[in-house]
Design a protein around this motif. Structure first.
Motif, PDB file in Angstrom:
ATOM      1  N   TRP A  99      -4.007   1.448  10.189  1.00  0.00           N
ATOM      2  CA  TRP A  99      -3.518   0.324   9.955  1.00  0.00           C
ATOM      3  C   TRP A  99      -2.581  -0.026  11.389  1.00  0.00           C
ATOM      4  O   TRP A  99      -2.437  -1.144  11.582  1.00  0.00           O
ATOM      5  CB  TRP A  99      -2.688   0.291   8.805  1.00  0.00           C
ATOM      6  CG  TRP A  99      -2.609  -0.854   7.835  1.00  0.00           C
ATOM      7  CD1 TRP A  99      -1.686  -1.916   8.068  1.00  0.00           C
ATOM      8  CD2 TRP A  99      -2.959  -0.859   6.562  1.00  0.00           C
ATOM      9  NE1 TRP A  99      -1.957  -2.786   7.256  1.00  0.00           N
ATOM     10  CE2 TRP A  99      -2.663  -2.244   6.133  1.00  0.00           C
ATOM     11  CE3 TRP A  99      -3.688   0.078   5.677  1.00  0.00           C
ATOM     12  CZ2 TRP A  99      -2.905  -2.653   4.858  1.00  0.00           C
ATOM     13  CZ3 TRP A  99      -4.306  -0.648   4.564  1.00  0.00           C
ATOM     14  CH2 TRP A  99      -3.906  -1.795   4.119  1.00  0.00           C
ATOM     15  N   VAL A 104       0.645  -1.202  -0.083  1.00  0.00           N
ATOM     16  CA  VAL A 104      -0.038  -0.067  -0.016  1.00  0.00           C
ATOM     17  C   VAL A 104       0.902   1.054  -0.037  1.00  0.00           C
ATOM     18  O   VAL A 104       0.561   2.418  -0.480  1.00  0.00           O
ATOM     19  CB  VAL A 104      -0.892  -0.158   1.030  1.00  0.00           C
ATOM     20  CG1 VAL A 104      -1.505   1.499   1.338  1.00  0.00           C
ATOM     21  CG2 VAL A 104      -1.994  -1.157   0.855  1.00  0.00           C
ATOM     22  N   LYS A 149      -9.673  -2.318   3.463  1.00  0.00           N
ATOM     23  CA  LYS A 149     -10.124  -2.220   1.900  1.00  0.00           C
ATOM     24  C   LYS A 149     -11.016  -1.028   1.679  1.00  0.00           C
ATOM     25  O   LYS A 149     -10.815  -0.221   0.632  1.00  0.00           O
ATOM     26  CB  LYS A 149     -10.761  -3.414   1.353  1.00  0.00           C
ATOM     27  CG  LYS A 149     -10.946  -3.309  -0.115  1.00  0.00           C
ATOM     28  CD  LYS A 149      -9.563  -3.250  -0.948  1.00  0.00           C
ATOM     29  CE  LYS A 149      -9.915  -3.353  -2.405  1.00  0.00           C
ATOM     30  NZ  LYS A 149      -8.602  -2.935  -3.237  1.00  0.00           N
ATOM     31  N   TYR A 169      -3.349  11.260   4.378  1.00  0.00           N
ATOM     32  CA  TYR A 169      -3.428   9.973   4.326  1.00  0.00           C
ATOM     33  C   TYR A 169      -2.865   9.273   5.937  1.00  0.00           C
ATOM     34  O   TYR A 169      -3.007   7.955   6.263  1.00  0.00           O
ATOM     35  CB  TYR A 169      -2.689   8.908   3.239  1.00  0.00           C
ATOM     36  CG  TYR A 169      -3.419   9.121   2.002  1.00  0.00           C
ATOM     37  CD1 TYR A 169      -4.565   8.317   1.829  1.00  0.00           C
ATOM     38  CD2 TYR A 169      -2.872   9.636   0.883  1.00  0.00           C
ATOM     39  CE1 TYR A 169      -5.069   8.454   0.496  1.00  0.00           C
ATOM     40  CE2 TYR A 169      -3.411   9.605  -0.247  1.00  0.00           C
ATOM     41  CZ  TYR A 169      -4.508   9.050  -0.357  1.00  0.00           C
ATOM     42  OH  TYR A 169      -5.205   8.927  -1.740  1.00  0.00           O
ATOM     43  N   TYR A 184       0.233   4.774  -1.799  1.00  0.00           N
ATOM     44  CA  TYR A 184      -0.485   5.878  -0.976  1.00  0.00           C
ATOM     45  C   TYR A 184       0.907   6.370  -0.133  1.00  0.00           C
ATOM     46  O   TYR A 184       1.574   5.863   0.356  1.00  0.00           O
ATOM     47  CB  TYR A 184      -1.503   5.280  -0.199  1.00  0.00           C
ATOM     48  CG  TYR A 184      -2.566   4.774  -0.449  1.00  0.00           C
ATOM     49  CD1 TYR A 184      -3.671   5.449  -0.564  1.00  0.00           C
ATOM     50  CD2 TYR A 184      -2.879   3.501  -1.611  1.00  0.00           C
ATOM     51  CE1 TYR A 184      -5.167   4.988  -1.263  1.00  0.00           C
ATOM     52  CE2 TYR A 184      -3.958   3.121  -2.018  1.00  0.00           C
ATOM     53  CZ  TYR A 184      -5.105   3.799  -1.812  1.00  0.00           C
ATOM     54  OH  TYR A 184      -6.259   3.349  -2.475  1.00  0.00           O
ATOM     55  N   LEU A 224      -9.271   2.155   2.180  1.00  0.00           N
ATOM     56  CA  LEU A 224      -8.600   2.545   0.971  1.00  0.00           C
ATOM     57  C   LEU A 224      -9.218   3.019  -0.214  1.00  0.00           C
ATOM     58  O   LEU A 224      -8.737   4.023  -0.829  1.00  0.00           O
ATOM     59  CB  LEU A 224      -7.627   1.121   0.537  1.00  0.00           C
ATOM     60  CG  LEU A 224      -6.529   0.883   1.373  1.00  0.00           C
ATOM     61  CD1 LEU A 224      -6.069  -0.718   0.897  1.00  0.00           C
ATOM     62  CD2 LEU A 224      -5.323   1.742   1.278  1.00  0.00           C
ATOM     63  N   LEU A 256      -5.100   7.028   7.596  1.00  0.00           N
ATOM     64  CA  LEU A 256      -5.197   5.553   7.179  1.00  0.00           C
ATOM     65  C   LEU A 256      -3.979   4.647   7.773  1.00  0.00           C
ATOM     66  O   LEU A 256      -4.269   3.603   7.948  1.00  0.00           O
ATOM     67  CB  LEU A 256      -4.841   5.590   5.580  1.00  0.00           C
ATOM     68  CG  LEU A 256      -5.075   4.435   4.902  1.00  0.00           C
ATOM     69  CD1 LEU A 256      -6.417   3.814   4.991  1.00  0.00           C
ATOM     70  CD2 LEU A 256      -4.862   4.423   3.447  1.00  0.00           C
TER      71      LEU A 256
END
Length: 331
Positions: free
Chosen positions: A82, A64, A261, A75, A68, A264, A78
């Motif tokens: 994670w 990823v 997912k 981001y 990204y 994302l 995100l």
């Protein structure tokens, strides 16, 4: 390798409902705990289901990061989501490997497990807020209120989950499941509201199947955890494979993977509209603030676990699974 034990040979503290055999010898050393990870016992599946999941998520993250810019402000949520996901898989694996060390460590290990889950819920909640919120509702324009709400409900989830190890024995599994219900509903609410309030391209949700998977498997995750199915129906038949906790782990991993997912997809799919909205409202994630807040909250939650561990060691709080723990005789 020490022989495995049956239920009657281990203290009540280490006994799981409807699991009758294949117990590790309690009060063993760290090296012995690691060796047990390569032996068929009744907790080995619980270790490997989340350890392998952790390896998969870290590997996925590396891919990823090629597409990204997770170091950017946009981001940032995100990335921390994670990290929160990986933290619960790590602490779960740690707990199931090292819980036989001692009475105190048994509880501390699983309170760390709850810490990982609460950090996952917090990281996920922040990501859901920044990427999934509807832009037409006033409540979601209050950034501080929404982030503060995530802090509060995940902290309460941790505290109640930990306290359920010492109080409310009869309802401990229900309490642990219900403790994490508010963060779940707070996270999915903006998605539902966005669906009803959407206009134009906002009504096209390419992530919709993953939202459905995440919601479905969330409920499938809770079911075996609370009911202790299928071993409740046939005690002794699922001591090593296909016991409820393993099903709980697998379903939780599918839920989390679906959430990763969808985040994302939505973080990239809504980037333009969210960036444009940020110019009007000022609501935009800050990587440095997210970094600081994540570790402050993590430190506070660790302090809760340490405090309860000390109180347990001092005998001020006591395990709710038995009145007295007797060490098994050494062979």
């Amino acid at each position: 390798m020490k022989k495995l034990l049956v239920k009657s040979e281990v203290p009540d503290l280490f006994v799981e409902p409807y699991i009758t055999s294949a117990y590790r010898k309690p009060f063993c050393g760290p090296l012995q705990c690691i060796k047990y990870a390569f032996t068929l016992h009744n907790d080995v599946g619980n270790f490997w289901t989340h350890f392998l999941t952790l390896v998969i998520w870290i590997t996925w993250l590396l891919f990823v990061m090629q597409d990204y810019d997770l170091s950017s402000d946009y981001y940032g949520p995100l990335l921390w989501c994670w990290i929160g996901c990986c933290s619960y898989a790590f602490f779960s694996s740690f707990a199931h490997m090292f819980s036989p060390l001692s009475e105190v460590m048994y509880h501390v290990c699983f309170m760390l497990d709850y810490t990982g889950i609460s950090m996952y819920m917090y990281g996920g909640g922040v990501a859901y807020y920044y990427y999934e919120r509807p832009l037409t509702l006033t409540f979601y324009s209050w950034e501080g209120v929404n982030i503060g709400l995530q802090v509060m409900v995940t902290m309460m989830a941790l505290v109640f989950s930990c306290l359920s190890r010492f109080f409310w024995r009869r309802y401990r599994y229900t309490i642990r499941a219900m403790s994490f219900a508010p963060p779940f509903f707070i996270n999915i609410t903006p998605v539902i509201l966005r669906w009803f309030e959407c206009q134009g391209e906002e009504c096209v949700l390419s992530s919709l199947p993953y939202h459905a998977y995440a919601t479905l498997f969330t409920f499938l995750t809770v079911l075996p955890f609370v009911t202790k199915m299928p071993e409740r129906l046939a005690p002794g038949k699922f001591d090593i494979f296909f016991q409820s906790h393993q099903l709980f782990h697998v379903s939780a991993a599918i839920t989390t993977t679906s959430q990763m997912k969808l985040l994302l997809l939505d973080s990239r799919g809504r980037q333009e509209i969210l960036t444009k909205n940020a110019q009007q409202t000022g609501i935009f994630p800050s990587a440095s603030k997210l970094y600081s807040l994540f570790f402050i909250i993590f430190a506070v939650k660790l302090c809760v676990v340490i405090l309860l561990g000390v109180l347990l060691k001092m005998g001020i709080v006591k395990d709710n699974k038995r009145k007295d723990v007797k060490h098994p005789k050494s062979s």
